[in-house]
Enzyme design. Structure first.
Site, PDB file in Angstrom:
ATOM      1  N   GLY A 125       0.821  -1.208   0.000  1.00 30.93           N
ATOM      2  CA  GLY A 125       0.000   0.000   0.000  1.00 30.93           C
ATOM      3  C   GLY A 125       0.851   1.252   0.000  1.00 30.93           C
ATOM      4  O   GLY A 125       1.494   1.576   0.993  1.00 30.93           O
ATOM      5  N   HIS A 154      10.507  37.976   3.016  1.00 30.51           N
ATOM      6  CA  HIS A 154      11.629  37.402   2.299  1.00 30.51           C
ATOM      7  C   HIS A 154      12.772  37.214   3.272  1.00 30.51           C
ATOM      8  O   HIS A 154      12.992  38.078   4.116  1.00 30.51           O
ATOM      9  CB  HIS A 154      12.054  38.344   1.162  1.00 30.51           C
ATOM     10  CG  HIS A 154      13.277  37.870   0.447  1.00 30.51           C
ATOM     11  ND1 HIS A 154      13.233  36.798  -0.430  1.00 30.51           N
ATOM     12  CD2 HIS A 154      14.564  38.284   0.500  1.00 30.51           C
ATOM     13  CE1 HIS A 154      14.454  36.597  -0.908  1.00 30.51           C
ATOM     14  NE2 HIS A 154      15.283  37.485  -0.357  1.00 30.51           N
ATOM     15  N   ILE A 196      -3.114  -0.891   3.997  1.00 32.20           N
ATOM     16  CA  ILE A 196      -4.049  -0.832   2.879  1.00 32.20           C
ATOM     17  C   ILE A 196      -5.361  -0.190   3.288  1.00 32.20           C
ATOM     18  O   ILE A 196      -6.344  -0.268   2.564  1.00 32.20           O
ATOM     19  CB  ILE A 196      -4.320  -2.244   2.316  1.00 32.20           C
ATOM     20  CG1 ILE A 196      -4.616  -3.203   3.453  1.00 32.20           C
ATOM     21  CG2 ILE A 196      -3.134  -2.738   1.509  1.00 32.20           C
ATOM     22  CD1 ILE A 196      -5.024  -4.581   3.003  1.00 32.20           C
TER      23      ILE A 196
END
Lengths: 124, 481
Positions: B179, B456, B280
């Site tokens: 999975g 920034h 799963i």
């Protein structure tokens, strides 16, 4: 360069013993800059002309590698795993990316010779 | 007299419901058969994240040279200490919840609780003593557990559930994960970092193939798996596991979901590994509650049916969280939100649960996060949308961190310019998604986002840049690209 053809998306292909060797052009490697990873297709992968067969990552950009022809991957250049900059240093020789068994060799006819490719670049 | 609410299950749905109910003046009875915090705190989100923190540190050690550090000698994970730290974190958080509950005079009742009728909860205590608790209203928050698939029953030592994997005593030399969904992929990167040789088998053509997960995010993850030498089988299924002494032989064949199987893919592949982890899916704990006898509507898998106010077909009985199954969203923060909605409805308000803006985080390397719709989901709804991406590697902060993989993708409506979805793969994606959730909830346009000054140098600039792209005003991109 003889015997080598170019796809408009900057892959080249050279036939050797019936198998197509594929890499990217000098122009493409310059545009990408220092390559830090090449995502190689596994042997057995089926590729289609004009669709991604792998990807190249540089520090600037991630770019799909477009298959110039359709076919089945026979082998990929494992030395790029350790040394991806081979694509920068030797794009047409040691920096080859994958070897493909062509599904339809006539597709080669649709690709450009070097002259035409260089002209295609200067039109960009 | 105040209303008495019985809540079965003290996970992130149940304990939040309990707190909210107490705030609104209800008398609360909270029943739990294991520990407060539920799967999330004891067997899911939190233990996974503590293991991931170790995995992340190991990843940084591997980058020592790149970061300019001479690392002398070897380093290796010490699983005893990793697990001890995990348990400490869990204990700390469990105590925190207990303390909050006790400040509201809520003392969780330990034992297996189930409704005997809509106004009575029976509890079987640990000593087998049965006790009945009359209630006015009831909330079922019984949660889920790892899905058992008869072909590979968990044995706890070689065939593992996600719960077993969280209490391992040694790092397996090799592990195959059945999975490649959220849990499978999170474990794949953790085990790889800890030093296991990892194989993942996924039946769909991409990892984390949920409709809510953008395909480009799966592509990024698959490439990172390749870089880390995690062996990935897509479109494949595990046909058989054969437990031997100290190893498991696993037979991998074509996925049952494939429309047509190519000749060369028909031949099964055999892999030998030390352990197998089965991830799963999840199954309902509500199966144990005897709800059908009460006439309560439960589907074939045991998931409880409830309306958007979270009331079941029996008036006065509500259900929240994983117990509602995958048709709602099985996430801790959704359960908490449902808990609040259910309680407020019980207390006389009229609230409907809204599942439109639910952020989700996937803690792989790099992280994946999403909120709102993917492009295909938007088109299915008939929306005219555009999709704009911005790569982290075009910005200063990710380059400085040396974490450049991934992108921010914004899906926006062509006419209204409003955000419809945000999909992020990259560093701190799960933290960055909060901005997308707020933007969508407030109906923000791509211009709103682009015109908001982002500090920034930060990772959040990628969100602003993607919004700029959508407005045709991209700054840190080449002209005409």
């Amino acid at each position: 360069m003889t015997n080598i053809k170019f796809h408009q998306d900057h892959a080249w292909i050279r036939m050797e013993d019936g198998i197509g060797i594929i890499g990217i052009s000098q122009y493409a490697q310059e545009q990408l800059g220092k390559i830090i990873y090449v995502e190689l297709p596994d042997p057995g992968t089926e590729v289609t002309a004009g669709e991604p067969l792998g990807a190249l990552e540089s520090s600037k950009v991630t770019s799909d590698l477009m298959a110039p022809v359709s076919g089945e991957v026979v082998e990929s250049n494992q030395s790029l795993e350790e040394e991806p900059t081979l694509v920068n240093d030797s794009p047409y020789e040691r920096g080859w990316i994958t070897r493909v068994r062509l599904k339809n060799p006539a597709e080669l006819e649709g690709l450009m010779e070097e002259d035409a490719y260089l002209a295609h670049l200067s039109n960009k | 007299m105040s209303i008495r609410i019985g809540i079965i299950g003290a996970g992130p749905g149940g304990y939040i419901a309990a707190i909210r109910a107490a705030q609104l003046g209800a008398e609360v009875l909270l029943f739990e058969q294991e520990e407060v915090g539920g799967t999330c705190l004891n067997w899911g989100c939190i233990p996974m994240k503590t293991l991931r923190a170790t995995a992340e540190a190991i990843e940084q050690f591997h980058r020592a040279k790149e970061l300019g550090i001479d690392l002398e000698g070897a380093f290796k994970p010490n699983l005893d200490r990793i697990m001890a730290r995990k348990n400490e974190v869990i204990q700390l958080l469990v105590q925190g919840i207990r303390k909050i509950l006790s400040s509201y005079k809520i003392q969780p009742v330990l034992g297996q609780a189930f409704p005997v009728d809509p106004r009575m909860i029976q509890v079987r205590g640990n000593q087998g003593v049965e006790q009945n608790y009359p209630v006015d209203k009831m909330i079922l928050a019984s949660g889920s557990r790892p899905l058992v698939f008869p072909a590979f029953p968990f044995d706890g030592t070689q065939i593992l559930s996600s719960n077993d994997a969280l209490v391992l005593k040694e790092v397996p030399e090799s592990i195959l994960i059945i999975g490649g969904g959220v849990i499978g992929c999170e474990f794949a990167f953790i085990f790889q970092a800890l030093g296991s040789r990892v194989t993942v088998v996924e039946a769909l053509p991409r990892v984390i193939g949920l409709p809510s997960v953008d395909e480009d995010c799966s592509t990024v993850l698959q490439r990172e798996m390749k870089k880390k030498k995690i062996k990935l089988y897509l479109d494949k299924t595990v046909e058989q596991t054969e437990v031997r002494n100290g190893s498991v032989k696993v037979t991998i064949g074509p996925s049952p979901f494939l429309q047509e199987v190519k000749e060369k893919d028909k031949k099964p592949v055999e892999v030998e590994v030390q352990k197998v982890l089965v991830s799963i899916g999840r199954q309902s704990n509500a199966e144990d509650l005897g709800l059908r006898k009460l006439g309560l509507e439960v589907d074939a898998q045991g998931w409880i049916a409830a309306d958007n106010r979270l009331e079941t077909n029996i008036p006065g009985i509500y259900a929240i969280g994983d117990a509602l199954g995958p048709s709602r969203i099985m996430l801790a923060h959704v359960a908490s939100s449902e808990g609040i909605v259910a309680v407020e409805n019980i207390m006389g308000r009229n609230r409907a649960m809204n599942y439109e803006v639910v952020p989700a985080g996937i803690f792989t390397f790099p992280e994946i996060a999403n909120v709102g719709l993917t492009e295909p989901q938007a088109r299915e709804r008939g929306l005219e949308v555009r999709s704009d991406s911005f790569p982290f590697r075009a910005l200063g902060k990710p380059q400085a961190m040396g974490e450049i993989v991934g992108q921010v993708k914004i899906i926006s409506a062509r006419k209204s310019r409003q955000l419809v979805g945000v999909h992020i793969a990259g560093p701190h994606a799960t933290d960055l998604i909060a901005e997308g959730a707020l933007a969508i909830r407030l109906g923000a346009t791509v211009e709103d986002l682009a015109q908001t000054i982002h500090a920034h140098p930060t990772l959040a600039e990628a969100v602003m840049e993607a919004a700029h792209q959508a407005g045709g005003t991209g700054l840190h991109t080449l002209k005409n690209s």
